[in-house]
Design a protein around this motif. Structure first.
Motif, mmCIF file in Angstrom:
data_model
loop_
_atom_site.group_PDB
_atom_site.id
_atom_site.type_symbol
_atom_site.label_atom_id
_atom_site.label_comp_id
_atom_site.label_asym_id
_atom_site.label_seq_id
_atom_site.Cartn_x
_atom_site.Cartn_y
_atom_site.Cartn_z
ATOM 1 N N ALA A 1 13.705 0.287 -10.130
ATOM 2 C CA ALA A 1 12.901 1.304 -9.450
ATOM 3 C C ALA A 1 11.480 1.340 -10.007
ATOM 4 O O ALA A 1 10.502 1.400 -9.254
ATOM 5 N N ALA A 2 11.369 1.289 -11.346
ATOM 6 C CA ALA A 2 10.048 1.313 -11.972
ATOM 7 C C ALA A 2 9.249 0.061 -11.616
ATOM 8 O O ALA A 2 8.047 0.139 -11.312
ATOM 9 N N TYR A 3 9.915 -1.085 -11.614
ATOM 10 C CA TYR A 3 9.254 -2.351 -11.291
ATOM 11 C C TYR A 3 8.721 -2.325 -9.853
ATOM 12 O O TYR A 3 7.561 -2.707 -9.589
ATOM 13 N N ALA A 4 9.556 -1.852 -8.909
ATOM 14 C CA ALA A 4 9.133 -1.795 -7.511
ATOM 15 C C ALA A 4 7.936 -0.868 -7.338
ATOM 16 O O ALA A 4 7.003 -1.173 -6.581
ATOM 17 N N LEU A 5 7.940 0.245 -8.050
ATOM 18 C CA LEU A 5 6.832 1.190 -7.945
ATOM 19 C C LEU A 5 5.557 0.605 -8.548
ATOM 20 O O LEU A 5 4.468 0.706 -7.964
ATOM 21 N N ILE A 6 5.673 -0.019 -9.714
ATOM 22 C CA ILE A 6 4.496 -0.598 -10.387
ATOM 23 C C ILE A 6 3.876 -1.703 -9.532
ATOM 24 O O ILE A 6 2.644 -1.769 -9.363
ATOM 25 N N ILE A 7 4.725 -2.577 -8.960
ATOM 26 C CA ILE A 7 4.208 -3.674 -8.139
ATOM 27 C C ILE A 7 3.547 -3.124 -6.869
ATOM 28 O O ILE A 7 2.449 -3.553 -6.482
ATOM 29 N N SER A 8 4.211 -2.155 -6.209
ATOM 30 C CA SER A 8 3.678 -1.610 -4.957
ATOM 31 C C SER A 8 2.381 -0.848 -5.174
ATOM 32 O O SER A 8 1.447 -0.938 -4.367
ATOM 33 N N VAL A 9 2.309 -0.088 -6.282
ATOM 34 C CA VAL A 9 1.129 0.746 -6.539
ATOM 35 C C VAL A 9 0.054 -0.031 -7.289
ATOM 36 O O VAL A 9 -1.110 -0.066 -6.883
ATOM 37 N N GLY A 10 0.440 -0.653 -8.402
ATOM 38 C CA GLY A 10 -0.543 -1.268 -9.276
ATOM 39 C C GLY A 10 -1.067 -2.603 -8.795
ATOM 40 O O GLY A 10 -2.258 -2.895 -8.932
ATOM 41 N N LEU A 11 -0.170 -3.426 -8.213
ATOM 42 C CA LEU A 11 -0.582 -4.778 -7.832
ATOM 43 C C LEU A 11 -0.966 -4.861 -6.350
ATOM 44 O O LEU A 11 -2.039 -5.340 -5.993
ATOM 45 N N TYR A 12 -0.092 -4.374 -5.486
ATOM 46 C CA TYR A 12 -0.355 -4.487 -4.051
ATOM 47 C C TYR A 12 -1.203 -3.337 -3.511
ATOM 48 O O TYR A 12 -1.751 -3.443 -2.418
ATOM 49 N N ARG A 13 -1.286 -2.231 -4.259
ATOM 50 C CA ARG A 13 -2.099 -1.070 -3.887
ATOM 51 C C ARG A 13 -1.861 -0.643 -2.434
ATOM 52 O O ARG A 13 -2.791 -0.499 -1.639
ATOM 53 N N VAL B 1 0.479 2.068 -1.557
ATOM 54 C CA VAL B 1 1.279 3.290 -1.543
ATOM 55 C C VAL B 1 0.370 4.505 -1.619
ATOM 56 O O VAL B 1 -0.478 4.601 -2.513
ATOM 57 N N SER B 2 0.551 5.430 -0.681
ATOM 58 C CA SER B 2 -0.176 6.697 -0.719
ATOM 59 C C SER B 2 0.709 7.765 -1.364
ATOM 60 O O SER B 2 1.918 7.573 -1.545
ATOM 61 N N TRP B 3 0.094 8.912 -1.692
ATOM 62 C CA TRP B 3 0.875 10.012 -2.271
ATOM 63 C C TRP B 3 1.931 10.493 -1.285
ATOM 64 O O TRP B 3 3.042 10.861 -1.689
ATOM 65 N N ARG B 4 1.596 10.509 -0.003
ATOM 66 C CA ARG B 4 2.571 10.936 1.002
ATOM 67 C C ARG B 4 3.755 9.967 1.051
ATOM 68 O O ARG B 4 4.912 10.389 1.151
ATOM 69 N N ASP B 5 3.458 8.655 0.989
ATOM 70 C CA ASP B 5 4.530 7.656 0.967
ATOM 71 C C ASP B 5 5.434 7.869 -0.241
ATOM 72 O O ASP B 5 6.672 7.790 -0.134
ATOM 73 N N PHE B 6 4.811 8.120 -1.385
ATOM 74 C CA PHE B 6 5.563 8.309 -2.619
ATOM 75 C C PHE B 6 6.494 9.530 -2.500
ATOM 76 O O PHE B 6 7.683 9.468 -2.840
ATOM 77 N N TYR B 7 5.934 10.623 -1.988
ATOM 78 C CA TYR B 7 6.740 11.846 -1.847
ATOM 79 C C TYR B 7 7.888 11.622 -0.855
ATOM 80 O O TYR B 7 9.032 12.029 -1.107
ATOM 81 N N ASN B 8 7.594 10.982 0.270
ATOM 82 C CA ASN B 8 8.633 10.736 1.272
ATOM 83 C C ASN B 8 9.752 9.863 0.728
ATOM 84 O O ASN B 8 10.929 10.080 1.035
ATOM 85 N N GLU C 1 13.662 2.191 -1.653
ATOM 86 C CA GLU C 1 12.636 2.993 -0.975
ATOM 87 C C GLU C 1 11.235 2.607 -1.442
ATOM 88 O O GLU C 1 10.299 2.523 -0.640
ATOM 89 N N PHE C 2 11.068 2.378 -2.745
ATOM 90 C CA PHE C 2 9.756 1.968 -3.263
ATOM 91 C C PHE C 2 9.342 0.613 -2.692
ATOM 92 O O PHE C 2 8.164 0.353 -2.472
ATOM 93 N N MET C 3 10.325 -0.255 -2.460
ATOM 94 C CA MET C 3 10.009 -1.540 -1.842
ATOM 95 C C MET C 3 9.530 -1.360 -0.406
ATOM 96 O O MET C 3 8.604 -2.033 0.059
ATOM 97 N N ASN C 4 10.173 -0.443 0.304
ATOM 98 C CA ASN C 4 9.850 -0.251 1.713
ATOM 99 C C ASN C 4 8.467 0.357 1.920
ATOM 100 O O ASN C 4 7.778 0.036 2.893
ATOM 101 N N ILE C 5 8.056 1.270 1.025
ATOM 102 C CA ILE C 5 6.751 1.915 1.217
ATOM 103 C C ILE C 5 5.610 1.000 0.792
ATOM 104 O O ILE C 5 4.468 1.201 1.206
#
Length: 433
Positions: A250-262, A264-271, A71-75
């Motif tokens: 899961a942590a890696y996908a979230l860090i890359i999506s948020v920290g590197l690719y920027r 992900v919104s809060w709504r995406d994260f919650y969904n 899911e973190f990859m998709n958002i």
């Protein structure tokens, strides 16, 4: 079989509840509690079996974590960058986008562990790309996305292999390794069908990506491409258990999506958390139901009964594997794969062990069968998903799926009759089976 026996009544009740629309996990729990009542056993045993099974198996925790990683990859934009990378590699050939579809499934397989996550994550994107300007028919694009998605749970990591390890006590790490060559063989069989069809139907050739752009495209996709390396490297070097590796994924996908690719919104994260929770809950209820029902099966001594019947038939290991393949392929037409894995497969494991069949080889063969079941009509879950995404009638998607289905059954036969296609890589890493 005595139709008035507690076990017969239990099977009838479970089947009836399932046909009436109750989720199969809930149906198994209800039917199993009824069995305990009719057999004069303590009905509290149902809760005991669920609690002991769910809380004593640390490996189960990897299932929701792999789902969350997908899911973190998709958002984020990880999937988009992987798609661009795949197109740069194989888009230049005839039927290039069809090959891209298969290649992205191979790469995505090392991240999600779920065929449904693969189809849902990239299915809509591939459908739009392939049907734009009439390049491919909508039914062909949907069929190809469905069949390529089954590669995901064969190449590690794999949620079905985690569940198989749960019921068989086979090593998850060696099961993961055993799935690498079979997954690539499945992909090769699909690419052969695409290559033949591309010439016959004159599929388009995509505009080649200049070679000078390839380093930049590769660099942009590099963090995404490193995810399988981090995940599997951690497992096979002994740094992480499969469950810990799922958490790291899961942590890696979230860090890359948020920290590197920027991206992900809060709504995406919650969904993504909500979707992961719903999916994990449905799988968890199925596991809970199977734990209680497997207790009933054990009390009735069904595995030993099946073992005795098959022993009377004097089947060879090869004959037994053929029988299992046929039964699982037929069951895959009408039952959900996880239910087959958790309810039916445990009955065959004692016989497989008695015949000297390696449990890693048997597990990979079982998982491949179940994945093929996802694209076999009339139940094929992936076919329904892609029919919903594409808007095409199911019969047209089934028609375009059949050549791939035949090729994948041929690949399954190779895995069945040549165990080394599964066991060679695990043995290179020290497996003694």
């Amino acid at each position: 079989m005595n139709l008035a026996s507690p076990f017969s009544i239990t099977l009838i009740v479970i089947t009836a509840l399932a046909f009436l629309g109750l989720p199969i996990g809930h149906a198994m729990i209800a039917g199993s509690i009824l069995y305990l009542l009719l057999a004069g056993l303590d009905m509290g045993t149902a809760a005991e079996q669920i609690l002991n099974g769910m809380y004593s198996n640390y490996v189960i925790l990897s299932v929701p974590l792999f789902i969350l990683a997908a899911e973190f990859m998709n958002i984020g934009s990880m999937t988009d960058r992987l798609m661009t990378f795949c197109n740069a590699l194989v888009g230049r050939f005839r039927g290039g986008l069809a090959h891209v579809n298969i290649l992205q499934s191979i790469i995505f397989a090392g991240m999600s562990g779920s065929a449904i996550a693969d189809a849902a994550g990239t299915g809509r994107m591939m459908q739009v790309m392939m049907t734009r300007d009439g390049r491919y028919t909508a039914s062909y694009a949907a069929a190809l996305t469905a069949v390529s998605s089954v590669i995901g749970p064969i190449i590690p990591p794999s949620i079905p292999m985690v569940l198989y390890a749960l019921i068989s006590d086979a090593s998850i790490g060696f099961l993961f390794l055993g799935g690498v060559i079979p997954g690539l063989l499945m992909a090769l069989s699909q690419m052969i069908i695409v290559a033949v069809t591309a010439r016959r139907r004159n599929f388009p050739i995509e505009k080649p990506v200049p070679l000078r752009k390839l380093p930049r495209i590769t660099w942009e996709a590099f963090p995404s491409l490193m995810m399988p390396v981090v995940l599997l490297g951690g497992i096979y070097t002994g740094i992480m258990t499969p469950t810990e590796a799922a958490a790291v994924a899961a942590a890696y996908a979230l860090i890359i999506s948020v920290g590197l690719y920027r991206s992900v919104s809060w709504r995406d994260f919650y969904n993504s958390l909500a979707v992961s929770a719903r999916t994990s809950t449905s799988i968890g209820m199925l596991i809970a139901g199977s734990l209680v029902f497997n207790y009933v099966v054990t009390v009735e001594n069904i595995p030993e009964g099946v073992k005795a019947i098959l022993s009377a038939w004097e089947l060879s290991p090869t004959g037994f594997l053929i029988l299992v393949n046929v039964l699982l392929l037929l069951l895959g037409c009408v039952l959900e794969g996880t239910a087959i894995l958790l309810i039916v497969v445990p009955v065959f494991i004692p016989t497989a062990q008695a015949l000297g069949i390696d449990l890693v080889h048997f597990g990979v063969v079982v998982v491949v069968n179940i994945m093929i079941g996802l694209i076999t009509p009339p139940y094929g879950l992936l076919l329904f998903i892609m029919a919903n995404i594409s808007g095409e009638p199911l019969r047209y998607i089934v028609r375009d799926t059949l050549p791939f289905l035949f090729a994948m059954i041929v690949a399954l036969a190779i895995l069945t009759f040549m165990p080394e296609t599964v066991l060679w890589l695990p043995r290179m890493f020290g497996y003694q089976g």
